[in-house]
Design an enzyme around this catalytic site. Structure first.
Site, mmCIF file in Angstrom:
data_model
loop_
_atom_site.group_PDB
_atom_site.id
_atom_site.type_symbol
_atom_site.label_atom_id
_atom_site.label_comp_id
_atom_site.label_asym_id
_atom_site.label_seq_id
_atom_site.Cartn_x
_atom_site.Cartn_y
_atom_site.Cartn_z
ATOM 1 N N HIS A 1 71.817 37.508 -48.200
ATOM 2 C CA HIS A 1 71.563 38.385 -47.052
ATOM 3 C C HIS A 1 71.428 37.568 -45.761
ATOM 4 O O HIS A 1 72.120 37.822 -44.775
ATOM 5 C CB HIS A 1 70.285 39.194 -47.326
ATOM 6 C CG HIS A 1 69.938 40.171 -46.260
ATOM 7 N ND1 HIS A 1 70.028 41.528 -46.434
ATOM 8 C CD2 HIS A 1 69.503 39.985 -44.985
ATOM 9 C CE1 HIS A 1 69.657 42.132 -45.313
ATOM 10 N NE2 HIS A 1 69.327 41.215 -44.422
ATOM 11 N N GLU A 2 70.580 36.553 -45.814
ATOM 12 C CA GLU A 2 70.381 35.733 -44.616
ATOM 13 C C GLU A 2 71.630 34.924 -44.285
ATOM 14 O O GLU A 2 71.956 34.719 -43.110
ATOM 15 C CB GLU A 2 69.181 34.794 -44.779
ATOM 16 C CG GLU A 2 67.839 35.504 -44.985
ATOM 17 C CD GLU A 2 67.536 36.553 -43.934
ATOM 18 O OE1 GLU A 2 67.985 36.392 -42.789
ATOM 19 O OE2 GLU A 2 66.864 37.537 -44.275
ATOM 20 N N HIS B 1 73.905 37.001 -42.149
ATOM 21 C CA HIS B 1 73.521 37.017 -40.731
ATOM 22 C C HIS B 1 73.893 35.693 -40.064
ATOM 23 O O HIS B 1 74.485 35.661 -38.986
ATOM 24 C CB HIS B 1 72.005 37.171 -40.587
ATOM 25 C CG HIS B 1 71.476 38.535 -40.912
ATOM 26 N ND1 HIS B 1 72.030 39.687 -40.441
ATOM 27 C CD2 HIS B 1 70.399 38.910 -41.648
ATOM 28 C CE1 HIS B 1 71.319 40.731 -40.874
ATOM 29 N NE2 HIS B 1 70.327 40.284 -41.615
ATOM 30 N N ASP C 1 67.340 45.894 -40.305
ATOM 31 C CA ASP C 1 68.609 45.676 -39.599
ATOM 32 C C ASP C 1 69.201 46.998 -39.141
ATOM 33 O O ASP C 1 69.678 47.139 -38.019
ATOM 34 C CB ASP C 1 69.626 45.000 -40.519
ATOM 35 C CG ASP C 1 69.142 43.643 -41.002
ATOM 36 O OD1 ASP C 1 68.347 43.015 -40.288
ATOM 37 O OD2 ASP C 1 69.582 43.223 -42.088
HETATM 38 ZN ZN ZN Z 1 68.801 41.363 -42.447
#
Ligand code: ZN
Length: 416
Positions: A191-192, A195, A267
């Site tokens: 997930h990170e 980003h 988000d």
């Molecule tokens: Zn996120």
């Protein structure tokens, strides 16, 4: 001081003021008595109203020669009775904005008088790293840093404590003790990584500062970027890029696992809010034009604003929803296309995060450029141990908590 005591107290105060002239009378939270008459919750003709009337009368009978200056403060200028703001009463209004970099440095200087800073600590560096912090938050940074230094038996506060305190004040304390399953860690890492990779690859984004899968506050990981300077405006291209970056966490989970978690909640919330403001407030939708839709006062609290009605038609409302949806869909597609094309890098970053927990911007940059880190971090830092001196001047700040509620500009993702 006035609430529940009433008008006579006001007269007393002015009496005292005149006696001790020259002096300053300072009334904090003036909205407690100065609220718009005949409105508000709790009925109109109450004692508060008499108190306000007494205040108005006293201020009228006041002349500038008496050497008494009256200052009042409020966070709610919108609910004040207009009579208070007429010339002859409070005739100047000063808006106190969040401090700029110079202001932050001065504020830090004031609060650090009570504590001991280590030799050579440059508060200007801390000021640069704290855009968007209020005075109270800066005071808190100093306080937290002092506590950290004491716990570490240091003689003075170093930059390392200040930086850690800053992160804590903004994003909550690191929760290293939170036990996560491997599965959750892997999910957070992807997930990170999503980003971070988008932040690195897209144009018009702020420089990536740090990405971590150490839980902090309510989030399981964060991607932090750091504005190069205080920013007061955002270009459309930047906003569109930030929407795509917001989508990156969810998209990465999808690519890696074929399924998603609820970790993108923050988000989604943030991206939706940004997209809606682009359409409704900032005139960034060609279809809807440069029109303000709705009432977007910054002060929407109880009281006067409660009955404000929407100022556009049902049909427009639908169009707005469609435009917001389009912006978000396009951002999602953009994120998906970029991450799919760079799947190899996504994997490398996620694996590196699992191994090292925290990577800084230059390490992500290496991976993007060379496919691997040229200077991998030394390993997972000992927990709570001695200070780790940052090699570079600690720039800081950023925004990116993977959390639901925080400030404008945050980003990130992970199950809260
Ligand atoms: Zn996120």
């Amino acid at each position: 001081m006035f609430v529940g005591v009433g008008a006579s107290r006001v007269r007393d105060m002015f009496e005292q003021g005149k006696k001790s002239a020259p002096c300053i009378i300072f009334i904090d939270e003036i909205d407690a008595v100065g609220r718009h008459r005949g409105h508000g919750v709790g009925g109109g003709h109450d004692e508060r109203e008499q108190t306000l009337n007494a205040l108005l009368v006293e201020m009228d009978g006041f002349d500038t020669q008496e050497g008494v200056i009256i200052i009042a403060a409020t966070n709610r200028p919108d609910v004040l009775d207009p009579a208070l703001l007429r010339p002859g009463r409070f005739d100047r209004q000063i808006t106190v904005n969040l401090p700029d970099v110079k202001g932050r440095e001065e504020i830090l200087r004031v609060h650090s008088k009570k504590v001991k800073l280590a030799e050579g600590v440059d508060l200007a560096v801390v000021a640069r790293g704290t855009p968007g912090y209020s005075g109270a938050e800066l005071a808190n940074v100093i306080n937290e840093a002092a506590l950290l230094a004491a716990r570490r038996n240091l003689k003075g506060i170093t930059l390392a404590e200040l930086e850690e305190a800053r992160d804590k004040v903004r994003w909550g304390k690191e929760r290293r003790s939170l036990a996560l399953s491997e599965k959750e860690k892997t999910n957070t890492a992807y997930h990170e990584a999503g980003h971070a990779l988008l932040l690195e690859l897209l144009e018009h984004t702020e420089p990536l500062h740090k990405v971590t899968i150490i839980p902090r506050g309510p989030s399981l990981g964060s991607t932090m970027w750091l504005p190069e300077e205080d920013k007061y405006t955002n270009r459309k291209a930047e906003l569109l890029a930030s929407l795509a970056v917001s989508m990156g966490g969810r998209v990465a989970e999808e690519l890696a696992f074929g399924d998603v978690t609820n970790g993108a909640r923050g988000d989604i919330k943030m991206a939706t809010a940004t997209a809606r403001r682009m359409v409704c407030e900032w005139g960034m939708s060609e279809k809807l034009g440069m029109v303000e839709y709705g009432d977007h006062e910054d002060y929407v609290f109880l009281g006067r604003d409660i009955s404000r009605a929407r100022d556009y038609s049902e049909a427009t409302a639908e169009e707005i929803d469609r435009e917001v949806r389009t912006l978000l869909d396009e951002a999602y597609q953009r994120a998906k296309q970029i991450l799919t094309a760079n799947r190899d890098k996504l994997d490398v970053i996620a694996k590196a995060l699992l191994e090292f927990e925290t990577l800084d911007g230059s390490q992500i940059e290496d991976i993007v450029k060379h496919g691997r880190m040229l200077n991998p971090p030394p390993g997972i830092a000992p927990r709570g141990g001695e200070k780790m001196e940052p090699e570079k001047p600690p720039k800081q700040v950023v925004v990116a908590p993977d959390v639901t509620p925080p400030l404008p500009g945050a980003l990130g993702g992970a199950p809260a």
